[in-house]
Design a protein around this motif. Structure first.
Motif, PDB file in Angstrom:
ATOM      1  N   HIS A  37       0.917  -1.286  -0.036  1.00  0.00           N
ATOM      2  CA  HIS A  37       0.087  -0.008  -0.125  1.00  0.00           C
ATOM      3  C   HIS A  37       0.828   1.356   0.192  1.00  0.00           C
ATOM      4  O   HIS A  37       0.384   2.052  -0.562  1.00  0.00           O
ATOM      5  N   SER A  38       2.230   1.068   0.418  1.00  0.00           N
ATOM      6  CA  SER A  38       3.036   2.448   0.425  1.00  0.00           C
ATOM      7  C   SER A  38       3.468   2.726  -0.956  1.00  0.00           C
ATOM      8  O   SER A  38       3.217   3.836  -1.129  1.00  0.00           O
ATOM      9  N   VAL A  48       1.740   2.149  -3.382  1.00  0.00           N
ATOM     10  CA  VAL A  48       0.081   2.474  -4.265  1.00  0.00           C
ATOM     11  C   VAL A  48       0.029   3.821  -4.040  1.00  0.00           C
ATOM     12  O   VAL A  48      -0.340   4.749  -4.741  1.00  0.00           O
ATOM     13  N   ASN A  49       0.096   4.170  -2.852  1.00  0.00           N
ATOM     14  CA  ASN A  49       0.143   5.653  -2.092  1.00  0.00           C
ATOM     15  C   ASN A  49       1.026   6.328  -2.726  1.00  0.00           C
ATOM     16  O   ASN A  49       0.755   7.624  -3.007  1.00  0.00           O
ATOM     17  N   GLN A  50       2.327   6.069  -2.597  1.00  0.00           N
ATOM     18  CA  GLN A  50       3.505   7.030  -3.283  1.00  0.00           C
ATOM     19  C   GLN A  50       3.032   7.382  -4.729  1.00  0.00           C
ATOM     20  O   GLN A  50       3.461   8.472  -5.049  1.00  0.00           O
ATOM     21  N   ARG A  89       0.071   7.498  -6.155  1.00  0.00           N
ATOM     22  CA  ARG A  89      -1.203   7.806  -6.258  1.00  0.00           C
ATOM     23  C   ARG A  89      -1.854   7.250  -7.317  1.00  0.00           C
ATOM     24  O   ARG A  89      -2.670   7.827  -8.024  1.00  0.00           O
ATOM     25  N   ARG A 145      -7.305   2.793  -7.384  1.00  0.00           N
ATOM     26  CA  ARG A 145      -7.587   1.534  -6.796  1.00  0.00           C
ATOM     27  C   ARG A 145      -9.049   0.700  -7.354  1.00  0.00           C
ATOM     28  O   ARG A 145      -9.997   1.146  -7.181  1.00  0.00           O
ATOM     29  N   GLU A 154     -12.621   2.333  -6.183  1.00  0.00           N
ATOM     30  CA  GLU A 154     -12.296   3.370  -4.998  1.00  0.00           C
ATOM     31  C   GLU A 154     -12.902   4.631  -5.370  1.00  0.00           C
ATOM     32  O   GLU A 154     -12.931   5.060  -6.184  1.00  0.00           O
TER      33      GLU A 154
END
Length: 232
Positions: free
Chosen positions: A206-207, A209-211, A213, A216, A231
């Motif tokens: 998830h880090s 995926v978040n990094q 952006r 999802r 999402e």
């Protein structure tokens, strides 16, 4: 690039039956979508269905590419020769185990999908990917001589070597250290945009995926299986 409506796949029977349902999905050229959810929910099953490796229980529409190739009709008709052509030319599939051929070198594993299509063995983008992922010193080795991470990086380059329209990657960073995983994610995203591809990437990281952006596609568990939805 990709339009899909009402895909359902059933695995198992009786009390062990598990249904994976994707009501709606649209991807444009350059889009990269992260598929997230708990282990065992059906993420790999979803990719296999999108990769034309499973016969869905039901599917209203599956169109791919600027000419909207009707993959749903091919699946319904059981047209294996047409499906094989689509898999070899339009799809790139990165499996969790890499799926490299043990008797071929790294160089020849990467070149294989291009050779099968009558293309030159390499391209500038393949060479760039090999350089970015540190594969150049390994090109003459065989998979058995590589670490798990090196095999996974090789498998990614092979999956994109023929520049498919749709890239399906199942946990591509699972065997990589954080720095190598970040390089691979950055390379996937840049190539997807550069080549006007679309990509679905299953990831527990998830880090990352978040990094990056990434939008999802989220697994929501149901009484009989799992429903995947974008999402909000």
């Amino acid at each position: 690039m990709l339009i899909l409506r009402e895909l359902s796949i059933t695995r198992g029977q009786g009390t062990g039956c598990h249904e994976v349902h994707l009501p709606h999905l649209e991807l444009a050229s350059g889009d990269m979508l992260a598929v997230v959810g708990p282990s065992g929910c059906g993420k790999s099953t979803l990719l296999e269905a999108l990769g034309l490796l499973l016969q869905p229980r039901s599917l209203k529409r599956y169109a791919l590419g600027p000419n909207a190739i009707d993959l749903a009709a091919m699946l319904q008709d059981g047209d294996e020769s047409a499906l094989a052509r689509i898999r070899s030319r339009e799809l790139g599939f990165l499996l969790q185990n890499g799926g490299l051929l043990p008797f071929l070198s790294v160089r020849d594993n990467i070149a294989l999908p291009r050779r099968l299509l009558g293309l030159t063995a390499s391209s500038e983008r393949v060479r760039h990917a090999c350089a970015t992922l540190g594969l150049e010193p390994l090109l003459d080795k065989r998979p058995g001589e590589l670490s798990i991470g090196e095999r996974q990086r090789t498998a990614f380059v092979r999956a994109m070597a023929h520049e498919p329209r749709l890239l399906l990657a199942d946990e591509p960073t699972a065997a990589l250290d954080p720095q190598a995983g970040e390089r691979l994610f950055a390379l996937i995203l840049s190539l997807v945009q550069e080549l006007d591809m679309a990509a679905l990437v299953v990831s527990h990281d998830h880090s990352l995926v978040n990094q990056f952006r990434l939008p999802r596609l989220v697994a929501n568990l149901t009484s009989g299986g799992c429903r995947f939805e974008p999402e909000p």
